[in-house]
Structures are given as C-alpha cells and as structure tokens.
Design an enzyme around this catalytic site. Structure first.
Site, PDB file in Angstrom:
ATOM      1  N   TYR A 161      83.860 -34.488  41.494  1.00 15.69           N
ATOM      2  CA  TYR A 161      83.622 -35.069  40.160  1.00 15.69           C
ATOM      3  C   TYR A 161      84.926 -35.566  39.535  1.00 15.69           C
ATOM      4  CZ  TYR A 161      78.856 -33.381  40.397  1.00 15.69           C
ATOM      5  OH  TYR A 161      77.543 -33.180  40.782  1.00 15.69           O
ATOM      6  N   ASP A 205      78.322 -24.690  32.785  1.00 13.27           N
ATOM      7  CA  ASP A 205      78.308 -25.789  33.758  1.00 13.27           C
ATOM      8  C   ASP A 205      79.559 -25.731  34.624  1.00 13.27           C
ATOM      9  OD1 ASP A 205      76.544 -28.413  34.169  1.00 13.27           O
ATOM     10  OD2 ASP A 205      78.627 -28.838  34.698  1.00 13.27           O
ATOM     11  N   ARG A 232      65.403 -28.217  31.285  1.00 16.46           N
ATOM     12  CA  ARG A 232      64.510 -29.125  30.563  1.00 16.46           C
ATOM     13  C   ARG A 232      63.034 -28.966  30.862  1.00 16.46           C
ATOM     14  NH1 ARG A 232      68.451 -34.003  32.062  1.00 16.46           N
ATOM     15  NH2 ARG A 232      68.526 -32.583  33.828  1.00 16.46           N
ATOM     16  N   ARG A 266      68.213 -27.494  22.829  1.00 17.33           N
ATOM     17  CA  ARG A 266      69.088 -28.585  23.298  1.00 17.33           C
ATOM     18  C   ARG A 266      69.147 -29.700  22.247  1.00 17.33           C
ATOM     19  NH1 ARG A 266      72.450 -31.687  24.809  1.00 17.33           N
ATOM     20  NH2 ARG A 266      72.607 -32.700  26.839  1.00 17.33           N
ATOM     21  N   ARG A 275      68.889 -23.383  38.241  1.00 18.82           N
ATOM     22  CA  ARG A 275      68.526 -24.171  37.055  1.00 18.82           C
ATOM     23  C   ARG A 275      67.280 -23.628  36.343  1.00 18.82           C
ATOM     24  NH1 ARG A 275      70.756 -29.607  36.443  1.00 18.82           N
ATOM     25  NH2 ARG A 275      72.924 -29.326  36.996  1.00 18.82           N
TER      26      ARG A 275
HETATM   27  O1  CP3 Z   1      69.920 -22.310  34.646  1.00 17.05           O
HETATM   28  C1  CP3 Z   1      70.974 -22.510  35.260  1.00 17.05           C
HETATM   29  O2  CP3 Z   1      71.004 -22.831  36.465  1.00 17.05           O
HETATM   30  C2  CP3 Z   1      72.288 -22.239  34.556  1.00 17.05           C
HETATM   31  C3  CP3 Z   1      73.049 -23.320  34.102  1.00 17.05           C
HETATM   32  C4  CP3 Z   1      73.651 -24.402  35.004  1.00 17.05           C
HETATM   33  C5  CP3 Z   1      73.751 -25.748  34.572  1.00 17.05           C
HETATM   34  N1  CP3 Z   1      74.483 -26.438  35.508  1.00 17.05           N
HETATM   35  C6  CP3 Z   1      73.235 -26.275  33.313  1.00 17.05           C
HETATM   36  C7  CP3 Z   1      73.001 -27.715  33.182  1.00 17.05           C
HETATM   37  C8  CP3 Z   1      74.261 -24.324  36.263  1.00 17.05           C
HETATM   38  C9  CP3 Z   1      74.358 -23.136  37.203  1.00 17.05           C
HETATM   39  C10 CP3 Z   1      74.786 -25.618  36.556  1.00 17.05           C
HETATM   40  C11 CP3 Z   1      75.566 -25.929  37.770  1.00 17.05           C
HETATM   41  C12 CP3 Z   1      75.927 -27.326  38.056  1.00 17.05           C
HETATM   42  N2  CP3 Z   1      76.316 -28.303  37.176  1.00 17.05           N
HETATM   43  C13 CP3 Z   1      76.026 -27.881  39.356  1.00 17.05           C
HETATM   44  C14 CP3 Z   1      75.814 -27.097  40.649  1.00 17.05           C
HETATM   45  C15 CP3 Z   1      74.379 -26.870  40.935  1.00 17.05           C
HETATM   46  C16 CP3 Z   1      73.603 -28.087  41.357  1.00 17.05           C
HETATM   47  O3  CP3 Z   1      72.651 -28.422  40.645  1.00 17.05           O
HETATM   48  O4  CP3 Z   1      73.943 -28.657  42.392  1.00 17.05           O
HETATM   49  C17 CP3 Z   1      76.412 -29.215  39.230  1.00 17.05           C
HETATM   50  C18 CP3 Z   1      76.633 -30.201  40.358  1.00 17.05           C
HETATM   51  C19 CP3 Z   1      76.603 -29.472  37.835  1.00 17.05           C
HETATM   52  C20 CP3 Z   1      77.079 -30.745  37.218  1.00 17.05           C
HETATM   53  C21 CP3 Z   1      76.080 -31.328  36.313  1.00 17.05           C
HETATM   54  N3  CP3 Z   1      75.662 -30.759  35.134  1.00 17.05           N
HETATM   55  C22 CP3 Z   1      75.410 -32.579  36.452  1.00 17.05           C
HETATM   56  C23 CP3 Z   1      75.584 -33.522  37.629  1.00 17.05           C
HETATM   57  C24 CP3 Z   1      74.583 -32.715  35.342  1.00 17.05           C
HETATM   58  C25 CP3 Z   1      73.758 -33.904  34.972  1.00 17.05           C
HETATM   59  C26 CP3 Z   1      72.503 -33.990  35.773  1.00 17.05           C
HETATM   60  C27 CP3 Z   1      71.350 -33.418  35.017  1.00 17.05           C
HETATM   61  O5  CP3 Z   1      70.610 -32.613  35.597  1.00 17.05           O
HETATM   62  O6  CP3 Z   1      71.175 -33.833  33.865  1.00 17.05           O
HETATM   63  C28 CP3 Z   1      74.716 -31.541  34.541  1.00 17.05           C
HETATM   64  C29 CP3 Z   1      74.025 -31.246  33.263  1.00 17.05           C
HETATM   65  C30 CP3 Z   1      73.330 -29.931  33.141  1.00 17.05           C
HETATM   66  N4  CP3 Z   1      73.876 -28.733  33.481  1.00 17.05           N
HETATM   67  C31 CP3 Z   1      72.040 -29.704  32.594  1.00 17.05           C
HETATM   68  C32 CP3 Z   1      71.823 -28.319  32.603  1.00 17.05           C
HETATM   69  C33 CP3 Z   1      70.615 -27.573  32.098  1.00 17.05           C
HETATM   70  C34 CP3 Z   1      71.124 -30.771  32.027  1.00 17.05           C
HETATM   71  C35 CP3 Z   1      71.708 -31.213  30.723  1.00 17.05           C
HETATM   72  C36 CP3 Z   1      70.733 -31.368  29.597  1.00 17.05           C
HETATM   73  O7  CP3 Z   1      70.123 -30.383  29.138  1.00 17.05           O
HETATM   74  O8  CP3 Z   1      70.630 -32.495  29.128  1.00 17.05           O
END
Ligand code: CP3
Length: 356
Positions: free
Chosen positions: A158, A80, A34, A43, A30
């Site tokens: 999910y 994602d 944010r 964003r 990640r």
């Molecule tokens: O920088 C990076 O890591 C690359 C991008 C990336 C994102 N999601 C962007 C993202 C990667 C590799 C992921 C993987 C991901 N997505 C996982 C596996 C890794 C982990 O964290 O366990 C999972 C379970 C998801 C599913 C997911 N996506 C959830 C549950 C959420 C909401 C929770 C949250 O943090 O808001 C997301 C949203 C998400 N994916 C965000 C980002 C940067 C936040 C969204 C935003 O900017 O509002």
C-alpha cells in the site's frame, strides 16, 4: 483478567496453542463491518475512517456488535492495517468508493522521510490500546480478543503503490531493483509492528494475527525474503516478550509456499484462504500448527445447503487436528445477517466426538 491462567483460557487460545478442542471455536474475518446495520449506523457518525478507528468508544462498540448477535468465540479489534503507515506519517486517507490512498514511498528519500516518526509511531496509536482495554473489560472471560497488524510486505504494498487496487509492479519492482532501499522500508515496518503489537498485548489482547493479504503475488525467493524473514522476526520478538499470547499468520494466496511459512516463521496458527483444500492442509501442514479457515466468503453470501456442506467438509477434514473455524477472507458487505446466524448455529452445535 487476561484469560491466560491455566484452566480459564478462552477456547480460542487453547485451540491456537494446539489443543483439539471438543467444539469448534470460530470467528469471521471482517466480522465487524458494513453487512451489519448497527455498524453502518455508527459509521455514519464518523465520516473519516482513520478518526473512526482512533475513537475508542466507537471502535469498542463496533468490535462488540457481532458477538452480541452471533456469539463468536473471539472479538477482533476494530482498527485497520493502515494505522501503522498513518503513524509513520505516510498520509493515509480513505476515500468513499475508492479505498485507501497514501503518499507513495518509492525511493530512498521517501523511506528516509519516515525515519523520524519511527520512535514515536506506536505511541501515536495509543487510542487503539485504549480500545483494546475497553473491549477486554467488556468481554466474557471465555471470549478472546484478537489484536492484529498487517505484515510488513502487505503494508509496504500500500505504501509503495500509493493505495490499493494496483498490479504490484511498483512494489515488486522496487524490491527487485533496489533491495537495500526496500529492505530499509521493511525494517522500519518490522520495528513499528513489534512495538504496536506489544502494546496491544499489554493492553489485554489474548491472541495476535498478522494479515498478509498480498503474500501471494511474490515468487518463492521474494516470499522468503519479504514474507518469511520479516514475519519470523516479528514472531520471535513477540514470543520473547509475550509467550502466553498465540500468534496467527495469514499468508493469503501463499499456495505452495504455505508449508515453508508454517515451518519457518514460528507462528502458532496459519490462516488459510479458500484456495487451499481442507484435506490437503490437514495432511501437509505441520501437526503442531493450528489451522484457521477457510470457508469461501461467497458461500456465506449464498447461504443455504451449499454453505452448510462446505462448512461440514472443513470440519470433517480437520476433525483430528487443532483448528479455528473462519472464512478464507473477509465477510463482504452484501452478506445477509441470517446466513451468519445459520452458520454460527451450525458451528456451535458441532462436537468433535460425534465427528470421529
Ligand atoms: O472486523 C474486523 O475484521 C476488524 C477490523 C478490520 C478492518 N480492516 C476494518 C475495515 C481488519 C482486521 C482490517 C484489516 C485490513 N485492512 C486488511 C487485511 C485483511 C483483508 O481484508 O485482506 C486490509 C488489506 C486492509 C486495508 C483496507 N481497509 C482496505 C483495502 C479498505 C477498503 C476496502 C473496503 O472494504 O472498503 C479498508 C477499509 C476498512 N477496514 C473497512 C473496515 C470495516 C470498510 C470501511 C468502511 O466502513 O467504510
């Protein structure tokens, strides 16, 4: 330039393929997100998160942002794990403050409704491959680009639960009570994931990671059938078509199943969560497996001496092995940018020779 020519491979790729590199290659899960003001600015221009992921210009920009500040050895594609269910027509939406919401897949009829979308699923994500090739073209040849997907089990959690934040009773219940229905869902995800990752490799990804965020909720028999078995199939298919691309598996929370995962799936590297003692991993995981991890994300939020000491413990424990430094899970939005700078500087200064 794909970085696969002998002698010019990025340090990350060399470490993943088992080389004990002279310095510590690093990236952070990640790392685009944010905690970075420049991420929040972009964003804000894309309120729909799925559309944001499928906008190659914006996705390319946020992928590159952390490398400009901190000089990591790898970029991770901004996308994602829920894009695969999106491409299968599972109705993925991200609600502010609520996380992802999906149309629940809980019976044979719902699984059958996914079938018609399977053949075209990878093609529906062509915007992602466009992002991959733009990022690859913008990176220095010494930096790697990591592509990724969710593992079938984690993505299925999910899809069956209808979102995140649940107790996994529905998905575990379906897998136990109707294994043939759940098997079909997993098979669909295996096939879609292989096609999706192959397209990322063809577009220029230098390494691929499978995120298995929820592998830790399964008992050993379920871990074998729903984590080890589907992961092995994905690894075998990618290995056959793209032997030059190392594969990282991240079975979060796998605990005592970690050794089995490392031995049986064929991944080149295992991502470790912060619950794994670095010295245990160095001793117990197969020598040919590259270790990746595993600083507690809370320590990068705290920073200072506590962060430095835990980082040094990982580096010291792994000084005789091939490894990639990372966190045990993703950076959280509250992490101060200065802490990421401090950690990156410590990692850049480390030399294996001096650690021996
Ligand atoms: O920088 C990076 O890591 C690359 C991008 C990336 C994102 N999601 C962007 C993202 C990667 C590799 C992921 C993987 C991901 N997505 C996982 C596996 C890794 C982990 O964290 O366990 C999972 C379970 C998801 C599913 C997911 N996506 C959830 C549950 C959420 C909401 C929770 C949250 O943090 O808001 C997301 C949203 C998400 N994916 C965000 C980002 C940067 C936040 C969204 C935003 O900017 O509002």
């Amino acid at each position: 330039m794909t970085g696969t020519e002998p002698g010019t491979r990025p340090i990350l790729v060399r470490a993943l393929f088992g080389e004990a590199t002279s310095r510590a290659p690093f990236w952070f899960m990640r790392q685009a997100g944010r905690y970075l003001p420049e991420y929040r600015a972009i964003r804000a221009t894309a309120p729909d998160f799925v559309a944001f992921c499928l906008d190659p210009e914006k996705a390319c920009e946020v992928t590159l942002q952390p490398l400009r500040r901190f000089g990591m050895d790898a970029a991770i594609l901004f996308a994602d794990i829920l894009l695969v269910p999106h491409a299968l027509g599972a109705g993925v939406a991200f609600k502010a403050g609520e996380g992802p919401v999906l149309e629940p897949v809980r019976d044979a009829a719902a699984v059958a409704r996914l079938e018609p979308a399977l053949a075209g699923a990878a093609e529906r994500l062509s915007a992602v491959y466009e992002t991959v090739s733009r990022v690859r073209a913008a990176l220095d040849p010494a930096q790697a680009l990591i592509g990724f997907a969710g593992s079938p089990w984690t993505v299925a959690t999910y899809m069956v639960e209808g979102g995140g934040g649940h107790d996994f009773m529905r998905v575990r219940g379906l897998a136990l009570r109707e294994p043939e229905v759940f098997q079909r869902l997993v098979d669909i995800l295996v096939e879609a994931t292989i096609a999706y990752l192959c397209r990322q490799a063809e577009a220029g990804a230098n390494a691929l990671q499978l995120f298995d965020t929820w592998s830790g909720v399964l008992p050993a028999a379920g871990f074998e059938r729903w984590v080890v078995e589907p992961t092995s199939r994905i690894v075998a298919a990618l290995r056959a078509r793209h032997p030059g691309i190392p594969l990282i598996g991240f079975p979060r929370g796998a605990g005592t199943n970690l050794r089995r995962y490392a031995e049986a799936t064929g991944v080149d590297a295992v991502g470790l969560d912060a619950g794994v003692a670095p010295a245990w991993a160095a001793r117990e995981l197969p020598r040919r497996t590259c270790l990746q991890g595993n600083l507690d994300p809370l320590l990068i939020a705290m920073g200072g001496e506590a962060m430095d000491a835990a980082t040094r413990e990982i580096l010291h424990s792994w000084r005789e092995r091939a490894f990639v430094f990372n966190l045990g899970h993703g950076i959280t939005p509250d992490v101060p940018v200065e802490n990421v700078e401090r950690l990156s500087a410590l990692l850049r200064a480390w030399r294996r020779e001096e650690a021996r």
